[in-house]
Motif scaffolding. Structure first.
Motif, PDB file in Angstrom:
ATOM      1  N   PRO A 161      18.055  90.659  41.558  1.00 22.25           N
ATOM      2  CA  PRO A 161      19.294  90.498  40.798  1.00 22.25           C
ATOM      3  C   PRO A 161      19.329  91.439  39.591  1.00 22.25           C
ATOM      4  O   PRO A 161      18.296  91.956  39.157  1.00 22.25           O
ATOM      5  CB  PRO A 161      19.261  89.030  40.359  1.00 22.25           C
ATOM      6  CG  PRO A 161      18.279  88.375  41.267  1.00 22.25           C
ATOM      7  CD  PRO A 161      17.271  89.420  41.619  1.00 22.25           C
ATOM      8  N   TYR A 162      20.527  91.643  39.069  1.00 24.98           N
ATOM      9  CA  TYR A 162      20.747  92.458  37.871  1.00 24.98           C
ATOM     10  C   TYR A 162      20.257  93.893  38.075  1.00 24.98           C
ATOM     11  O   TYR A 162      19.545  94.451  37.245  1.00 24.98           O
ATOM     12  CB  TYR A 162      20.068  91.831  36.651  1.00 24.98           C
ATOM     13  CG  TYR A 162      20.207  90.333  36.574  1.00 24.98           C
ATOM     14  CD1 TYR A 162      21.471  89.750  36.472  1.00 24.98           C
ATOM     15  CD2 TYR A 162      19.099  89.494  36.640  1.00 24.98           C
ATOM     16  CE1 TYR A 162      21.621  88.370  36.418  1.00 24.98           C
ATOM     17  CE2 TYR A 162      19.236  88.118  36.584  1.00 24.98           C
ATOM     18  CZ  TYR A 162      20.501  87.564  36.482  1.00 24.98           C
ATOM     19  OH  TYR A 162      20.646  86.198  36.445  1.00 24.98           O
ATOM     20  N   THR A 172      16.986  98.355  37.067  1.00 28.72           N
ATOM     21  CA  THR A 172      16.752  96.934  37.295  1.00 28.72           C
ATOM     22  C   THR A 172      16.368  96.240  35.998  1.00 28.72           C
ATOM     23  O   THR A 172      15.374  96.600  35.362  1.00 28.72           O
ATOM     24  CB  THR A 172      15.618  96.740  38.325  1.00 28.72           C
ATOM     25  OG1 THR A 172      15.978  97.388  39.541  1.00 28.72           O
ATOM     26  CG2 THR A 172      15.399  95.262  38.590  1.00 28.72           C
ATOM     27  N   PHE A 173      17.153  95.239  35.604  1.00 28.10           N
ATOM     28  CA  PHE A 173      16.860  94.470  34.398  1.00 28.10           C
ATOM     29  C   PHE A 173      16.050  93.228  34.772  1.00 28.10           C
ATOM     30  O   PHE A 173      16.295  92.611  35.822  1.00 28.10           O
ATOM     31  CB  PHE A 173      18.150  94.071  33.689  1.00 28.10           C
ATOM     32  CG  PHE A 173      18.937  95.252  33.183  1.00 28.10           C
ATOM     33  CD1 PHE A 173      18.627  95.834  31.961  1.00 28.10           C
ATOM     34  CD2 PHE A 173      19.982  95.795  33.928  1.00 28.10           C
ATOM     35  CE1 PHE A 173      19.341  96.915  31.492  1.00 28.10           C
ATOM     36  CE2 PHE A 173      20.698  96.884  33.470  1.00 28.10           C
ATOM     37  CZ  PHE A 173      20.374  97.451  32.248  1.00 28.10           C
ATOM     38  N   ASN A 175      15.837  90.116  33.550  1.00 22.77           N
ATOM     39  CA  ASN A 175      16.459  88.790  33.548  1.00 22.77           C
ATOM     40  C   ASN A 175      17.887  88.892  33.010  1.00 22.77           C
ATOM     41  O   ASN A 175      18.331  89.965  32.556  1.00 22.77           O
ATOM     42  CB  ASN A 175      15.641  87.803  32.700  1.00 22.77           C
ATOM     43  CG  ASN A 175      15.351  88.342  31.305  1.00 22.77           C
ATOM     44  OD1 ASN A 175      16.261  88.638  30.533  1.00 22.77           O
ATOM     45  ND2 ASN A 175      14.070  88.474  30.972  1.00 22.77           N
ATOM     46  N   PHE A 176      18.578  87.771  33.048  1.00 19.84           N
ATOM     47  CA  PHE A 176      19.987  87.749  32.655  1.00 19.84           C
ATOM     48  C   PHE A 176      20.162  88.052  31.175  1.00 19.84           C
ATOM     49  O   PHE A 176      21.120  88.738  30.782  1.00 19.84           O
ATOM     50  CB  PHE A 176      20.590  86.381  32.983  1.00 19.84           C
ATOM     51  CG  PHE A 176      22.023  86.242  32.550  1.00 19.84           C
ATOM     52  CD1 PHE A 176      23.048  86.832  33.272  1.00 19.84           C
ATOM     53  CD2 PHE A 176      22.347  85.526  31.394  1.00 19.84           C
ATOM     54  CE1 PHE A 176      24.374  86.716  32.864  1.00 19.84           C
ATOM     55  CE2 PHE A 176      23.669  85.404  30.984  1.00 19.84           C
ATOM     56  CZ  PHE A 176      24.681  86.002  31.721  1.00 19.84           C
ATOM     57  N   THR A 177      19.253  87.567  30.340  1.00 15.80           N
ATOM     58  CA  THR A 177      19.389  87.770  28.896  1.00 15.80           C
ATOM     59  C   THR A 177      19.349  89.253  28.539  1.00 15.80           C
ATOM     60  O   THR A 177      20.197  89.750  27.774  1.00 15.80           O
ATOM     61  CB  THR A 177      18.265  87.026  28.144  1.00 15.80           C
ATOM     62  OG1 THR A 177      18.313  85.636  28.486  1.00 15.80           O
ATOM     63  CG2 THR A 177      18.422  87.195  26.640  1.00 15.80           C
ATOM     64  N   VAL A 178      18.380  89.961  29.084  1.00 16.34           N
ATOM     65  CA  VAL A 178      18.281  91.406  28.827  1.00 16.34           C
ATOM     66  C   VAL A 178      19.484  92.129  29.419  1.00 16.34           C
ATOM     67  O   VAL A 178      20.063  93.031  28.798  1.00 16.34           O
ATOM     68  CB  VAL A 178      16.968  91.956  29.417  1.00 16.34           C
ATOM     69  CG1 VAL A 178      16.895  93.472  29.250  1.00 16.34           C
ATOM     70  CG2 VAL A 178      15.768  91.301  28.753  1.00 16.34           C
ATOM     71  N   TYR A 179      19.865  91.725  30.615  1.00 12.91           N
ATOM     72  CA  TYR A 179      20.984  92.348  31.324  1.00 12.91           C
ATOM     73  C   TYR A 179      22.279  92.252  30.525  1.00 12.91           C
ATOM     74  O   TYR A 179      22.963  93.259  30.282  1.00 12.91           O
ATOM     75  CB  TYR A 179      21.130  91.649  32.676  1.00 12.91           C
ATOM     76  CG  TYR A 179      22.258  92.122  33.554  1.00 12.91           C
ATOM     77  CD1 TYR A 179      22.262  93.394  34.084  1.00 12.91           C
ATOM     78  CD2 TYR A 179      23.308  91.256  33.886  1.00 12.91           C
ATOM     79  CE1 TYR A 179      23.283  93.808  34.922  1.00 12.91           C
ATOM     80  CE2 TYR A 179      24.326  91.662  34.717  1.00 12.91           C
ATOM     81  CZ  TYR A 179      24.312  92.948  35.237  1.00 12.91           C
ATOM     82  OH  TYR A 179      25.323  93.350  36.051  1.00 12.91           O
ATOM     83  N   ILE A 180      22.611  91.069  30.063  1.00 11.63           N
ATOM     84  CA  ILE A 180      23.879  90.865  29.366  1.00 11.63           C
ATOM     85  C   ILE A 180      23.838  91.393  27.940  1.00 11.63           C
ATOM     86  O   ILE A 180      24.831  91.908  27.420  1.00 11.63           O
ATOM     87  CB  ILE A 180      24.274  89.370  29.390  1.00 11.63           C
ATOM     88  CG1 ILE A 180      25.787  89.207  29.154  1.00 11.63           C
ATOM     89  CG2 ILE A 180      23.472  88.570  28.395  1.00 11.63           C
ATOM     90  CD1 ILE A 180      26.631  89.672  30.290  1.00 11.63           C
ATOM     91  N   SER A 181      22.686  91.302  27.283  1.00 12.04           N
ATOM     92  CA  SER A 181      22.603  91.764  25.894  1.00 12.04           C
ATOM     93  C   SER A 181      22.723  93.285  25.810  1.00 12.04           C
ATOM     94  O   SER A 181      23.458  93.810  24.958  1.00 12.04           O
ATOM     95  CB  SER A 181      21.291  91.294  25.263  1.00 12.04           C
ATOM     96  OG  SER A 181      20.174  91.798  25.978  1.00 12.04           O
ATOM     97  N   ILE A 182      22.020  93.997  26.684  1.00  8.34           N
ATOM     98  CA  ILE A 182      22.128  95.460  26.691  1.00  8.34           C
ATOM     99  C   ILE A 182      23.523  95.885  27.128  1.00  8.34           C
ATOM    100  O   ILE A 182      24.131  96.791  26.535  1.00  8.34           O
ATOM    101  CB  ILE A 182      21.064  96.073  27.620  1.00  8.34           C
ATOM    102  CG1 ILE A 182      19.673  95.888  27.021  1.00  8.34           C
ATOM    103  CG2 ILE A 182      21.334  97.565  27.844  1.00  8.34           C
ATOM    104  CD1 ILE A 182      18.547  96.436  27.876  1.00  8.34           C
ATOM    105  N   GLY A 183      24.051  95.219  28.147  1.00  4.62           N
ATOM    106  CA  GLY A 183      25.381  95.577  28.628  1.00  4.62           C
ATOM    107  C   GLY A 183      26.455  95.397  27.576  1.00  4.62           C
ATOM    108  O   GLY A 183      27.288  96.291  27.355  1.00  4.62           O
ATOM    109  N   LEU A 184      26.466  94.266  26.882  1.00  8.86           N
ATOM    110  CA  LEU A 184      27.479  94.015  25.857  1.00  8.86           C
ATOM    111  C   LEU A 184      27.281  94.910  24.641  1.00  8.86           C
ATOM    112  O   LEU A 184      28.260  95.346  24.025  1.00  8.86           O
ATOM    113  CB  LEU A 184      27.443  92.539  25.453  1.00  8.86           C
ATOM    114  CG  LEU A 184      27.945  91.538  26.499  1.00  8.86           C
ATOM    115  CD1 LEU A 184      27.829  90.117  25.974  1.00  8.86           C
ATOM    116  CD2 LEU A 184      29.387  91.838  26.910  1.00  8.86           C
ATOM    117  N   SER A 185      26.028  95.190  24.280  1.00  8.91           N
ATOM    118  CA  SER A 185      25.784  96.063  23.131  1.00  8.91           C
ATOM    119  C   SER A 185      26.315  97.467  23.399  1.00  8.91           C
ATOM    120  O   SER A 185      26.918  98.096  22.521  1.00  8.91           O
ATOM    121  CB  SER A 185      24.291  96.104  22.806  1.00  8.91           C
ATOM    122  OG  SER A 185      23.549  96.684  23.868  1.00  8.91           O
TER     123      SER A 185
END
Length: 318
Positions: A161-162, A172-173, A175-185
């Motif tokens: 995933p991610y 490939t990220f 986990n979800f936290t890293v995935y969403i935090s980097i993406g939104l930043s």
């Protein structure tokens, strides 16, 4: 080759053919001007660095995508993928920052003496090299994450995933936290620069509108208007670049934001997003070549002077 591969190969080939020669020409034109004629203006220096960033984007994104579409496989190992994505993210970050700096400087340049921006007219040229060096340092620092999460192959050929699939590399990220935090930043960083560019461009357009009304009232007098005309042309060119950047990269960011809502991003979505991301780097140099007088002058070919036909046959040579 299937239809998707043909369209992908044709699109990236077209962008590469436009991007690399035109950005190289801009760099060479400014370098030649600097060595032979005079010192470059701050706007020319910024445009030169913007061309370098666009050129890097072509080599790190457009060329690999094109080669993959033509059937080339195993282009990079893990280290190659990490460096490729690191320099692409850096060049993309520099592209938006230099475009923002260019629009800010042009707004400062045309601002009236009563404006709050007037105090920056001499500070930006004075500290321009420090500003550019700082932008490079910040961009390199903010582009570290691809080194951590980019791979040439996946374990057991299973896509976790991610994961963003680029066919020649995988992002490939963990986990979800890293995935969403980097993406939104990344999204909000780009969005903040776009807002700043939009504000500066609107300010430039307002000044151009006021200047146009003033020229209509003083059309009978043409003295001392050549400088203002040059600034007006330059301002329109900068606003054009900002509009193009906003349209193309907002398409890229919209797809990026959508990608954050799904676990696995399809290759087709990555291709469309990559096309939007490279589109600005190919159109931008065309606008610069057409509008910048220093670059435009390098395109002029000196025609041989045709001498009048002489009736004296003894003066002719073989």
């Amino acid at each position: 080759m299937d239809t998707r591969a043909i369209l992908k190969a044709s699109g990236y080939l077209m962008l590469t053919v436009i991007n690399i020669p035109s950005n190289l020409f801009i760099c060479c034109a400014f370098l030649h001007t600097r060595l032979t004629e005079a010192k470059l203006t701050p706007a020319d220096v910024i445009l030169c660095h913007l061309a370098i960033a666009n050129l890097t984007s072509a080599f790190t994104r457009s060329v690999p995508q094109m080669l993959t579409a033509f059937g080339c496989e195993n282009l990079f190992d893990d280290i190659g993928c990490k460096l490729l994505f690191f320099f692409y993210r850096t060049s993309r970050t520099l592209s938006i920052k230099f475009t923002c700096l260019l629009s800010t400087y042009q707004a400062v340049l045309v601002a009236p003496a009563t404006s709050i921006l007037d105090s920056l007219k001499y500070k930006i040229p004075k500290y321009l090299h420090i500003i550019i060096a700082s932008l490079y340092a910040i961009s390199f620092t903010c582009s570290i994450h691809p080194i951590l999460f980019t791979y040439a192959t996946l374990i057991n050929n299973t896509i976790p995933p991610y994961t963003f699939i680029y066919e020649y590399c995988y992002l490939t990220f963990p986990n979800f936290t890293v995935y969403i935090s980097i993406g939104l930043s990344l999204f909000f960083r780009d969005f903040s620069f776009i807002v700043m560019m939009a504000v500066m461009s609107c300010y430039i357009l307002v000044l151009l509108y006021r200047h146009g009304k003033k020229v209509k009232n003083l059309r009978s007098s043409d003295n001392g208007t050549s400088g203002s005309r040059a600034e007006t042309k330059a301002s329109r060119a900068v606003v054009t670049l900002v509009i193009l950047y906003t349209v193309f990269f907002e398409g890229d960011n919209a797809i990026w934001l959508y990608s954050l809502t799904i676990l696995r991003v399809a290759p087709l979505i990555s291709d469309i997003r990559g096309f939007f991301a490279i589109l600005y780097t190919s159109v931008c140099p065309v606008v610069v070549i057409v509008t910048n007088p220093k670059v435009k002058a390098k395109l002029k070919v000196t025609k041989p002077r045709v001498l009048p036909h002489s009736t004296n046959t003894s003066s002719s040579t073989l």
